[in-house]
Structure formats: structure tokens, C-alpha cells
Design a protein around this motif. Sequence first.
Motif, short mmCIF file in Angstrom:
data_model
loop_
_atom_site.label_atom_id
_atom_site.label_comp_id
_atom_site.label_asym_id
_atom_site.label_seq_id
_atom_site.Cartn_x
_atom_site.Cartn_y
_atom_site.Cartn_z
N GLN A 22 0.82 -1.21 0.00
CA GLN A 22 0.00 0.00 0.00
C GLN A 22 0.85 1.26 0.00
OE1 GLN A 22 -3.73 1.06 2.67
NE2 GLN A 22 -1.85 1.34 3.84
N LEU B 133 -7.71 9.52 -5.32
CA LEU B 133 -8.57 8.35 -5.48
C LEU B 133 -7.94 7.07 -4.96
CD1 LEU B 133 -11.17 7.12 -6.76
CD2 LEU B 133 -9.88 6.90 -8.90
N MET B 134 -6.61 6.99 -5.00
CA MET B 134 -5.93 5.74 -4.68
C MET B 134 -6.20 5.20 -3.28
SD MET B 134 -4.66 4.50 -7.27
CE MET B 134 -3.87 3.14 -6.41
N VAL C 243 -9.23 3.02 -3.53
CA VAL C 243 -8.96 1.81 -4.30
C VAL C 243 -8.17 0.81 -3.46
CG1 VAL C 243 -7.80 0.90 -6.35
CG2 VAL C 243 -9.05 3.06 -6.49
N THR D 274 -10.22 -0.88 -0.68
CA THR D 274 -11.04 -1.97 -1.22
C THR D 274 -10.19 -3.19 -1.50
OG1 THR D 274 -12.53 -0.33 -2.22
CG2 THR D 274 -12.66 -2.59 -3.04
N TRP D 275 -9.02 -2.98 -2.08
CA TRP D 275 -8.10 -4.08 -2.38
C TRP D 275 -7.69 -4.80 -1.10
CZ3 TRP D 275 -2.67 -3.36 -5.11
CH2 TRP D 275 -2.21 -4.62 -5.51
#
Length: 307
Positions: free
Chosen positions: A118, A213-214, A217, A220-221
Motif C-alpha cells: 500500500q 482516489l488511490m 482503491v 477496497t483491495w
Amino acid sequence: MTQAPHPPPPTGSAPPGHGDLAALAARHGLTVSGARPPLAAYVRLLWARRHFIAAFSTAKLTAQYSQARLGQVWQVMTPLLNAAVYYLIFGVLLGTRRGVPDYVPFLVTGVFVWTFTQSSILAGTRAISGNLGLVRALHFPRAALPISFCLQQLQQLLFSMCALVVILLAFGVPVAFSWALALPALALQFTFNAGVSMVMARMGARTPDIAQLMPFVLRTWMYVSGVMWSIDNLAGKHTGWPSWVLPVLQANPAAVYIDLMRFALIDSFGADRLPQHVWALAAGWALLAGAGGFVYFWKAEETYGRG
């Protein structure tokens, strides 16, 4: 006898064409500033800057917590506090610890390994857009930036691994020869992280809003990667799910590297809990992301810092 002066050039003559300018530049050994070198030459340039990459990543790591009172202790405290929160919410309140031997080592290993991926991707997304002054001031292979940020996160993970070893021993996990498997697993994960970071660095350089935005994302990942719960236990709990769900979740690259580290460090996490051909999966994801991300980033080398 006096020589007649040369007549002035006609005022309506056309300026030199592109071909004339290119020939003039070639005749005097001039090249386009910031032009993208061939791929092999780019790799050699990057290797020549390896000392800069290492020094830059170490300097960034040292400065990261320089304003905090506890300083570098936060390198270990941050993932530990995250693990404590996840244990309370998922392990205790949602009961994901049931059926998972050595749940605390299982959880902490997952959190540490996931944090590596991450943080590498988040840092890579801002590698170009967040360092425009450096990009515009100096001439160097731009891939050095996302790679150095991934190296910084690897160094931070190695600090955290010291705390992880203490946790493993405190919860009765014995030292074993399988711990050596953590090294190739980390090497493959680093290659994967660096490749994805270079993809995100190019995208973030063109569209800086991607950095906002990351986090959504990546969150969620994380939830589908088995960080706080066992993917293997899904097979028994959700028999009504389509047959493809479990293999897809197990083949998720983040889950692959987390499972490899758990297999290496936790004796109760046996080979029966790993997906088939797990090492081939790990190497395949590393090759696909590492080579593909590097070429993708290199193709836009001459656009970074422009405009």
C-alpha cells in the motif's frame, strides 16, 4: 577594383525546414534535451544511479518522522496500531479469528506485508507530481524516483519485521528454517510493488487527482486480500458461492505475497492453505508488473516535468 557587396537575402525567403535544422544539429553533435534513450541504455543509466537511489530512499525514510517526538519508532508503531484496530474490529467483533490458528501472528504478518504494498503504491503515485522541482532541475532517469520510494518502504518493512519476530516468539511460534523463504518472497513482492508504482507514477504525473482516489482503491483491495481474515476458510463457510470466487481471491497478487510470508513465518500456516503453484503465481505477478510497469513508465520518460 572593389568587390561588389553580397546582395541581402530576400525578405520573403522561407525559414529553414525541419530537415535542415536536424541536419545542422547532427553536424554539430546536438541532441534533443531530455530525449528518451533506448531501453537498454536507460537500464544502464538507472544502474549507474543506484547509489543515488539508495541514498535518496534512506534520506526520505530518515526525514519521514523527523518532526515527531518518537521519531523512527513510528515506523513500527503505525502498522502495530493498525493491527490492534483490525484485531478489535475483525477478530473480536466480527469473529474472523475463529478457525484461524495463531490469529495474532496471522493478522500482524498480513498487516505488515500489506502496508508494504500500500505505501509503495501511494508513494509511487506522487513520485513525479510531488517532486517536480527535482525532475525539472536535474537530468536523471525518472524511474529512479518510484524505485527509490519502494526501496524506502522496503527499509521501513525491515524495521517492522524486528517487531514481528518478537510477536511471533511471544505467541509461541518457533524459529524454523522456513523463515529463510521470507527473503525470496520479499524480493518478488518488491519487484511487483516497484512495477505497479511506476505505472501509477506515470498516471499520477499526467493526472495528479489520481492520488486522491488511490486510498479508496487500496482500501477496497485490502478488504479482498485476506489481511484480516482467512481466504481459505471461505471454502467451508460460503459453499453457495460460484466456484471461481475462491481461486480468484487466492490469485490476487496482494494475497499471494501475504500467504507466502505467512507460510514462511508461521508454522501452523501449512502448504495446504496456499493456492496451487503459489511460487509460480508470485513470480508471474512480479515479472508482469515489474517488466510491464518499467516499459510503460519508460515510454513517457521525455514527458515528465513538461507543461
